[in-house]
Design a protein around this motif. Structure first.
Motif, PDB file in Angstrom:
ATOM      1  N   ARG A   1       5.866  22.903-109.447  1.00  0.00           N
ATOM      2  CA  ARG A   1       5.457  21.513-109.651  1.00  0.00           C
ATOM      3  C   ARG A   1       5.491  20.748-108.320  1.00  0.00           C
ATOM      4  NH1 ARG A   1       8.205  16.606-111.043  1.00  0.00           N
ATOM      5  NH2 ARG A   1      10.170  17.724-111.340  1.00  0.00           N
ATOM      6  N   LYS A   2       6.519  20.989-107.591  1.00  0.00           N
ATOM      7  CA  LYS A   2       6.699  20.307-106.314  1.00  0.00           C
ATOM      8  C   LYS A   2       5.541  20.587-105.377  1.00  0.00           C
ATOM      9  CE  LYS A   2      10.322  17.772-105.515  1.00  0.00           C
ATOM     10  NZ  LYS A   2      10.133  16.361-105.583  1.00  0.00           N
ATOM     11  N   GLN A   3       5.158  21.858-105.367  1.00  0.00           N
ATOM     12  CA  GLN A   3       4.084  22.232-104.474  1.00  0.00           C
ATOM     13  C   GLN A   3       2.805  21.515-104.859  1.00  0.00           C
ATOM     14  OE1 GLN A   3       4.285  26.436-104.825  1.00  0.00           O
ATOM     15  NE2 GLN A   3       5.619  26.671-103.042  1.00  0.00           N
ATOM     16  N   ALA A   4       2.617  21.486-106.179  1.00  0.00           N
ATOM     17  CA  ALA A   4       1.422  20.796-106.655  1.00  0.00           C
ATOM     18  C   ALA A   4       1.483  19.332-106.247  1.00  0.00           C
ATOM     19  CB  ALA A   4       1.327  20.925-108.175  1.00  0.00           C
ATOM     20  N   GLU A   5       2.624  18.760-106.406  1.00  0.00           N
ATOM     21  CA  GLU A   5       2.805  17.342-106.039  1.00  0.00           C
ATOM     22  C   GLU A   5       2.497  17.139-104.569  1.00  0.00           C
ATOM     23  OE1 GLU A   5       6.742  16.039-106.879  1.00  0.00           O
ATOM     24  OE2 GLU A   5       6.370  15.833-109.025  1.00  0.00           O
ATOM     25  N   GLU A   6       3.050  18.043-103.781  1.00  0.00           N
ATOM     26  CA  GLU A   6       2.870  17.940-102.334  1.00  0.00           C
ATOM     27  C   GLU A   6       1.401  17.932-101.974  1.00  0.00           C
ATOM     28  OE1 GLU A   6       5.242  17.301-100.228  1.00  0.00           O
ATOM     29  OE2 GLU A   6       3.725  17.166 -98.652  1.00  0.00           O
ATOM     30  N   ALA A   7       0.674  18.890-102.608  1.00  0.00           N
ATOM     31  CA  ALA A   7      -0.765  18.990-102.335  1.00  0.00           C
ATOM     32  C   ALA A   7      -1.450  17.695-102.689  1.00  0.00           C
ATOM     33  CB  ALA A   7      -1.354  20.164-103.113  1.00  0.00           C
ATOM     34  N   LEU A   8      -1.063  17.193-103.840  1.00  0.00           N
ATOM     35  CA  LEU A   8      -1.666  15.947-104.305  1.00  0.00           C
ATOM     36  C   LEU A   8      -1.364  14.814-103.345  1.00  0.00           C
ATOM     37  CD1 LEU A   8      -3.242  14.993-106.792  1.00  0.00           C
ATOM     38  CD2 LEU A   8      -1.098  14.142-107.718  1.00  0.00           C
ATOM     39  N   ARG A   9      -0.124  14.812-102.900  1.00  0.00           N
ATOM     40  CA  ARG A   9       0.281  13.740-102.006  1.00  0.00           C
ATOM     41  C   ARG A   9      -0.510  13.781-100.707  1.00  0.00           C
ATOM     42  NH1 ARG A   9       5.522  12.904-102.550  1.00  0.00           N
ATOM     43  NH2 ARG A   9       5.873  15.086-102.085  1.00  0.00           N
ATOM     44  N   GLN A  10      -0.682  14.969-100.222  1.00  0.00           N
ATOM     45  CA  GLN A  10      -1.414  15.116 -98.974  1.00  0.00           C
ATOM     46  C   GLN A  10      -2.816  14.554 -99.106  1.00  0.00           C
ATOM     47  OE1 GLN A  10      -1.366  19.120 -97.627  1.00  0.00           O
ATOM     48  NE2 GLN A  10       0.543  18.862 -96.489  1.00  0.00           N
ATOM     49  N   THR A  11      -3.435  14.960-100.234  1.00  0.00           N
ATOM     50  CA  THR A  11      -4.791  14.486-100.468  1.00  0.00           C
ATOM     51  C   THR A  11      -4.816  12.968-100.509  1.00  0.00           C
ATOM     52  OG1 THR A  11      -5.044  16.427-101.870  1.00  0.00           O
ATOM     53  CG2 THR A  11      -6.804  14.763-101.936  1.00  0.00           C
ATOM     54  N   ARG A  12      -3.857  12.451-101.216  1.00  0.00           N
ATOM     55  CA  ARG A  12      -3.797  10.991-101.357  1.00  0.00           C
ATOM     56  C   ARG A  12      -3.580  10.324-100.010  1.00  0.00           C
ATOM     57  NH1 ARG A  12       0.601   9.784-104.992  1.00  0.00           N
ATOM     58  NH2 ARG A  12       1.766   9.571-103.060  1.00  0.00           N
ATOM     59  N   ASP A  13      -2.693  10.911 -99.240  1.00  0.00           N
ATOM     60  CA  ASP A  13      -2.404  10.360 -97.910  1.00  0.00           C
ATOM     61  C   ASP A  13      -3.662  10.320 -97.066  1.00  0.00           C
ATOM     62  OD1 ASP A  13       1.004  11.629 -97.429  1.00  0.00           O
ATOM     63  OD2 ASP A  13       0.166   9.879 -98.470  1.00  0.00           O
ATOM     64  N   GLU A  14      -4.381  11.469 -97.117  1.00  0.00           N
ATOM     65  CA  GLU A  14      -5.598  11.544 -96.330  1.00  0.00           C
ATOM     66  C   GLU A  14      -6.549  10.426 -96.715  1.00  0.00           C
ATOM     67  OE1 GLU A  14      -8.109  15.259 -95.849  1.00  0.00           O
ATOM     68  OE2 GLU A  14      -6.056  16.050 -95.860  1.00  0.00           O
ATOM     69  N   LEU A  15      -6.660  10.287 -98.011  1.00  0.00           N
ATOM     70  CA  LEU A  15      -7.562   9.269 -98.527  1.00  0.00           C
ATOM     71  C   LEU A  15      -7.135   7.891 -98.044  1.00  0.00           C
ATOM     72  CD1 LEU A  15      -9.922  10.001-100.390  1.00  0.00           C
ATOM     73  CD2 LEU A  15      -8.659   8.949-102.254  1.00  0.00           C
ATOM     74  N   GLU A  16      -5.851   7.672 -98.208  1.00  0.00           N
ATOM     75  CA  GLU A  16      -5.313   6.380 -97.756  1.00  0.00           C
ATOM     76  C   GLU A  16      -5.581   6.153 -96.300  1.00  0.00           C
ATOM     77  OE1 GLU A  16      -1.486   5.469-100.601  1.00  0.00           O
ATOM     78  OE2 GLU A  16      -1.363   5.089 -98.442  1.00  0.00           O
ATOM     79  N   GLN A  17      -5.366   7.191 -95.540  1.00  0.00           N
ATOM     80  CA  GLN A  17      -5.594   7.119 -94.097  1.00  0.00           C
ATOM     81  C   GLN A  17      -7.000   6.619 -93.810  1.00  0.00           C
ATOM     82  OE1 GLN A  17      -3.074   7.616 -92.274  1.00  0.00           O
ATOM     83  NE2 GLN A  17      -3.371   9.073 -90.603  1.00  0.00           N
ATOM     84  N   ARG A  18      -7.955   7.303 -94.490  1.00  0.00           N
ATOM     85  CA  ARG A  18      -9.346   6.947 -94.241  1.00  0.00           C
ATOM     86  C   ARG A  18      -9.596   5.505 -94.623  1.00  0.00           C
ATOM     87  NH1 ARG A  18     -11.816  11.645 -96.792  1.00  0.00           N
ATOM     88  NH2 ARG A  18     -11.258  13.437 -95.510  1.00  0.00           N
TER      89      ARG A  18
END
Lengths: 929, 203
Positions: free
Chosen positions: A514-531
């Protein structure tokens, strides 16, 4: 001397009296009295300390002591020895005093023989002994009373007097002999409630009962209550009348108190025993029940204690074991107790009720002892049936729990309060990769990631403290392989019945995936936020630039506006005149100073060509030319010209002009800045006038000083004229006059007359005030003219004049009269200076030449004594002069004149013996005035 | 005015007009005039034989009038000097008089005034010269006397009688008389008084 001789101490300082007494005593039964003599108190006291006397005879007047004091001191030193006072005087009052002070008896000297003295001694001794004995007895009695808390009292019924012992006072709570004892006081001390009872008893005794005894309370003055036993007997006389009451009081309070305490304790004990839930019974050495508490009675199912007391408990209730086998008394542990005297404790036994049912018990038996001897036993027992059931239920529950624990899908652990893994399930082992044994050998702190440990421990402590009852957290464990595992931890705390922590129950869920999945999701979200942030930043930036641009524009406009306002204000506040013309010489700006100077307003002049109305006609063409020059780009330039005001006044303005050019280099505007120098010019002219007048005055005075010379000079041509004239007359009178001679003579007359006229003319010219006008002149001409003026003076002083005048010198623009004045002044100074030199040469030299800086220089040099340094400094000061006569204005004015022409005047003293004065004048140049 | 051919008027003045006008004036009065424009020039031309009068301007550049006077005195000039003063030259005039000027005249002056003074100055000079000549002659004659005659003359000049002189000189009175006659003869004097005068003159 017999061994039991009576020891007498005789304290007598009078030797005759002493001898007498000794003699008298020796007459009586010789040897019976052994007399020791002391002649002073001090000696007496010493003797007393060595020997125990049977009696002391003392004369109170001693050398070192007097009267009663003697008596007291001796009495103090030997309190048990009878003291007999010897006195010379028979004084009853004094006798009494001595008795009160401790003397046993009193003897008058000279009265009585030896027998009398011996008798007195004997009686005194007897009395003393009796008193001592009585005193001792009294003390003993008092002591006994005190110890036993007893007091005795005597009521003399006939006289109504009472006597209380110290004990009575103490029992009543007073200090002995605190007040006089009376029956009334006695009654007062009795507790109010008991008083009447006591009084009645005593009265009854008086009436015939003879004695009384009762217990009652006493109220002490400090408020405490005492219990006393009051006993008394009445003594009757022969007629049966009561004489005395002898009473004894005994303080029973302690005993009463002790009884009360005992009673209270017994009572309490009984309450406890009756109240407890546990059954308590006591047996004697035969096993017979001595008592049973209500709980025991109830639990065994009997009606009352009486049913049990006297019976053998063992037979009634403890006869059979659980398994059904019978249990003889001898094997009963309770029995053992009252036999052996040891305590016993059994926690799993069975007792039988009256109705034959049984129940599980736990019991404890203690031996009873009286005076150290076993007298029986006491047993306390409790029904543990319920407890047993609970225990079974608990065991079952544990069993169920264990099962759940083992089979749980998630990891589970029982963790000690220190963190040790007490029990772990297989799921947990799978999660972390350790075997159960490995895991139970370690604690959770060891396998927890260090970043999560603090949080975990914090929650643990809260749990232990009871602040929370469970917690949940995500944390990481180190897998045995060395990689991290994310887990979801749920922890609760098990406490025992006292509330003390027993162990933690932890549930561990592997959430790595679950954590890994969360991490992946977070990364994606971060990237999006960054943009998004980037995009936003760009937009913000653009927005800011836009705003800045606008602000800049506004500021520029503002600045421009302010500049415009500023320059307008500036122009208007300037004292200087500022006029701006366009390329066609039309007025574009006309500041306030211009308005004030001309009387025209800006409105009136705007757009008009300035030269049409502002200029003086005589200057118009020159000014226009200048304007054209400016417009052609020749600037800056300066000139002065007049402006004609609206009312016709002429103002002289000094202009400084420049032009504004556009980017192509074409003159857009001409800016003229001017200063109104009309006043200044006027001032200058006034000054010049002033100087001219001053110079004139100076010239007059110079001329005044030159009067003699002038007169002399005029005299010459006049004398010649007279001579010529006379010659003429003679020639004409002669017989043959020579016409040529006459002609010569007449010619001479005319010539000399002209010469005289010339002198006068020169003089007048020099003296004239003259307009201060500058004109172009040749400096050499001026020098020559001055030399003619000073000719007479020069000759009169037999001074040789040398002129070295430069050739081809440029012209100067000067006020001729003033410069001539300067030269004349210098010449005259030179002549005067040389006049002081008696036999020396007198040479005056005047040089003219070009000088540096486009100037002409004139030097006037003499061969006088020169000028000392102290004089040089002051030379040009007004009113400074070295001459006897003379006002000393000359050099000051000369300098003023020269400097007014733009030149300089200075002196070089000691110029090869003499002085040399120099002045320069600027050469005439083209002037644009 | 008698024209003495030997008498010349010498004019020394730096002012040309003064020189010319004076020259013309004096010539018109029949006098001889010679002009010099400076004292130095006159001095060059001077000799003791000059007869006449010097007319001198008191104010001159270069050698002053006073200095010229002193120079002339050194030369024992007998030439009379008349100084011309200007207005206010009194101190100068006094100095000039002390230095031996004969007279002074203030400009502007009348011709009569000047001529009169010139005349008297010339006459005085002539007189003086005559006297001087006499004196010269006398001295020449004196040198003719023998020493003895000289002695006698000296004594006689003291007022001593013949016999006293004789006694002093240890000669006879007769001899004294003889000497006396010879003295008078040589000296060409007529009386004892003249002898005394001569004696005085030579002392």
């Amino acid at each position: 001397m017999p061994a039991n001789a009576t020891q007498i101490l005789l304290v007598e300082d009078n030797p005759a009296d002493a001898r007498l007494v000794q003699h008298l005593l020796s007459e009586v039964d010789a040897g019976r009295f052994r007399v020791t003599l002391a002649r002073s108190l001090g000696e007496a006291l010493v003797k007393i300390s060595h020997t125990i006397f049977d009696a002391i005879l003392v004369d109170l007047s001693l050398p070192d002591s007097f009267g009663l004091d003697t008596l007291r001191q001796i009495s103090l030193a030997s309190s048990s020895v009878p003291i007999i006072v010897l006195s010379a005087v028979h004084d009853e009052t004094f006798q009494l005093e001595t008795a009160a002070a401790g003397a046993e008896d009193y003897l008058v000297k000279g009265h009585g023989d030896g027998n009398d003295i011996a008798r007195v001694i004997r009686y005194a001794t007897e009395r003393k002994r009796a008193t001592e004995t009585y005193g001792r007895r009294e003390r003993l009695l008092a002591e006994a009373e005190r110890t036993a808390h007893i007091g005795n009292w005597v009521w003399d019924l006939a006289r109504g007097e009472c006597q209380w012992s110290d004990g009575v006072y103490r029992i009543f709570g007073y200090e002995p002999h605190a007040f006089p004892p009376t029956y009334e006081r006695f009654l007062d001390c009795i507790f109010e409630g008991d008083r009447s009872r006591v009084a009645e008893s005593i009265e009854a005794a008086q009436r015939g009962q003879r004695s009384y005894a009762l217990e009652h309370r006493v109220l002490r003055p400090d408020g405490t209550v005492r219990v006393v036993h009051n006993r008394g007997e009445i003594e009757f006389d022969n007629s049966g009348k009561p004489q005395r009451l002898l009473g004894i009081l005994k303080d029973l309070t302690e005993r009463v108190r002790a009884e009360q305490v005992l009673h209270a304790t017994e009572e309490r004990l009984r309450l406890v025993v009756d109240a407890v839930a546990e059954g308590i019974f006591g047996v004697d050495l035969d096993g017979i029940c001595t008592f049973a508490n209500p709980a025991c009675v109830r639990m065994l199912g009997y009606a009352s204690e009486a049913a049990l007391v006297g019976q053998r408990i063992h037979d009634l209730a403890h006869h059979t074991r659980r398994d059904g086998s019978s249990c003889p008394a001898e094997e009963c542990p309770i029995y053992a107790t009252y036999i052996t005297g040891d305590e016993c404790h059994v926690d799993d036994d069975i007792m039988w009720r009256k109705d034959g049912t049984s129940f599980d018990v736990e019991y404890r038996t203690s031996p009873l002892r009286v005076n150290g001897k076993l007298s029986g036993a006491v047993t306390i027992f409790a029904d543990i049936t319920e407890r047993r059931l609970v225990q079974e239920a608990l065991a079952e529950s544990e069993q169920r729990f264990r099962g759940a624990f083992e089979t749980a899908a998630h990891g589970m652990a029982l963790v000690s309060t220190e963190g040790r893994f007490v029990k772990v399930n297989q799921s947990l082992c799978n999660i972390v990769g350790y075997s159960p044994d490995e895991l139970m050998a370690t604690n959770f702190q060891t396998i927890t990631h260090k970043d999560d440990l603090e949080r975990d421990l914090d929650s643990v402590h809260k749990l232990l403290r009871g602040e929370i009852d469970r917690y949940q957290m995500e944390k990481r464990y180190w897998h045995k392989d060395g990689h991290l595992v994310w887990i979801l931890l749920s922890v609760s705390l098990v406490r025992d019945s006292d509330g003390q922590p027993v162990h933690f129950v932890s549930q561990i869920q592997d959430i790595t995936a679950r954590k890994q999945a969360e991490e992946a999701l977070r990364q994606t979200r971060d990237e999006l936020e960054q943009r998004v942030v980037q995009r936003t930043t760009h937009l913000e930036q653009a927005n800011r630039w836009l705003e800045e641009e606008i602000a800049r524009r506004e500021r520029t406009e503002e600045t421009l506006r302010r500049e415009r306002d500023f320059s307008s204000a500036l122009l208007d506040t300037l004292g200087a005149l500022v006029v701006v013309l366009d390329a066609d010489a039309r007025i574009v700006r006309f500041n306030r100073a211009c308005e004030q100077a001309t009387g025209y307003t800006f409105g009136e002049v705007r757009g008009r060509v300035f030269s049409d109305f502002l200029l003086d006609p005589s200057e118009k063409s020159a000014v226009n030319a200048t304007f054209r020059s400016l417009r052609a780009g020749h600037f800056p330039n300066k000139y002065d010209n007049f402006w004609v005001a609206k009312n016709g006044d002429k103002r002289l303005i000094s202009w400084s002009n420049t032009a504004l050019i556009d980017e192509l280099g074409v003159v857009e505007h001409v800016i003229a800045t001017g200063i109104d120098i009309t006043e200044k010019r006027k001032m200058e002219e006034l000054e010049h006038q002033h100087l001219a007048e001053l110079a004139h005055v100076s010239r007059l005075s110079v001329m005044g000083e030159m009067a003699t010379e002038i007169a002399h000079e005029l005299n010459q041509p006049l004398s010649s004229i007279v001579n010529y004239g006379n010659a003429c007359r003679r020639l004409l009178k002669s017989s043959n006059p020579d016409a040529d001679d006459v002609d010569v003579a007449l010619h001479g007359v005319i010539e000399q007359a002209q010469r005289a006229a010339e002198i006068i003319r020169r003089l007048r010219s020099f003296l004239a005030k003259g307009d201060s006008r500058r004109s172009t002149a040749d400096i050499n001409e001026l020098v020559r003219e001055v030399c003619k003026l000073a000719d007479a003076d020069i000759r009169a002083h037999r001074t040789r004049l040398t002129l070295r005048l430069g050739t081809g010198l440029p012209l100067v623009r000067v006020d001729i009269i003033l410069i001539e004045q300067v030269i004349l002044n210098l010449v005259r100074n030179a002549i005067d200076a040389m006049a002081e030199v008696a036999g020396g040469r007198r040479e005056l030299r005047i040089d003219t030449a070009r000088a540096a800086g486009n100037r002409i220089q004139v030097d006037v040099t003499d061969t006088g004594p020169g000028i000392g340094p102290d004089v040089v400094q002051r030379l040009f000061e007004p009113f400074f002069t070295t001459k006897q006569s003379g006002i000393g204005m000359g050099l000051a004015i000369c300098r003023s004149i020269v400097e007014g022409h733009g030149g300089q005047l200075w002196v070089t003293p000691d110029h090869i013996g003499g002085a040399s004065f120099h002045f320069t004048l600027p050469v005439q140049t083209e002037n644009l005035t | 005015m008698s024209a003495d051919e030997a008498a010349t008027i010498f004019i020394v003045d730096d002012d040309a007009a003064i020189r010319d006008s004076l020259q013309l004036l004096l010539k018109s009065a029949g006098l001889n005039v010679v002009c010099y424009e400076s004292a130095e020039l006159f001095l060059e031309a001077y000799d003791t034989e000059l007869r006449g009068c010097l007319v001198l301007d008191v104010r001159m550049p270069g050698m002053s009038g006073l200095e010229l006077q002193r120079a002339l005195n050194e030369r024992n000039s007998q030439l009379p000097v008349i100084i011309m003063t200007g207005h206010g030259d009194v101190p100068m005039a006094v100095d000039a008089m002390k230095a031996g000027a004969t007279d002074f005249i203030e400009k502007p002056f009348s011709d009569e005034d000047l001529l009169t003074r010139l005349q008297s100055s010339i006459e005085r000079q002539q007189r003086q010269l005559a006297e001087h000549a006499n004196d010269i002659e006398l001295l020449q004659r004196l040198s003719l006397l023998t020493p003895r005659e000289r002695e006698v003359m000296d004594l006689l000049a003291e007022g001593k009688l013949n016999k006293v002189v004789a006694a002093e000189l240890d000669i006879s009175p007769r001899t004294v008389e003889v000497h006396r006659a010879r003295i008078m003869e040589k000296l060409r004097v007529k009386s004892l008084a003249d002898i005394v005068r001569v004696s005085l003159m030579i002392s």
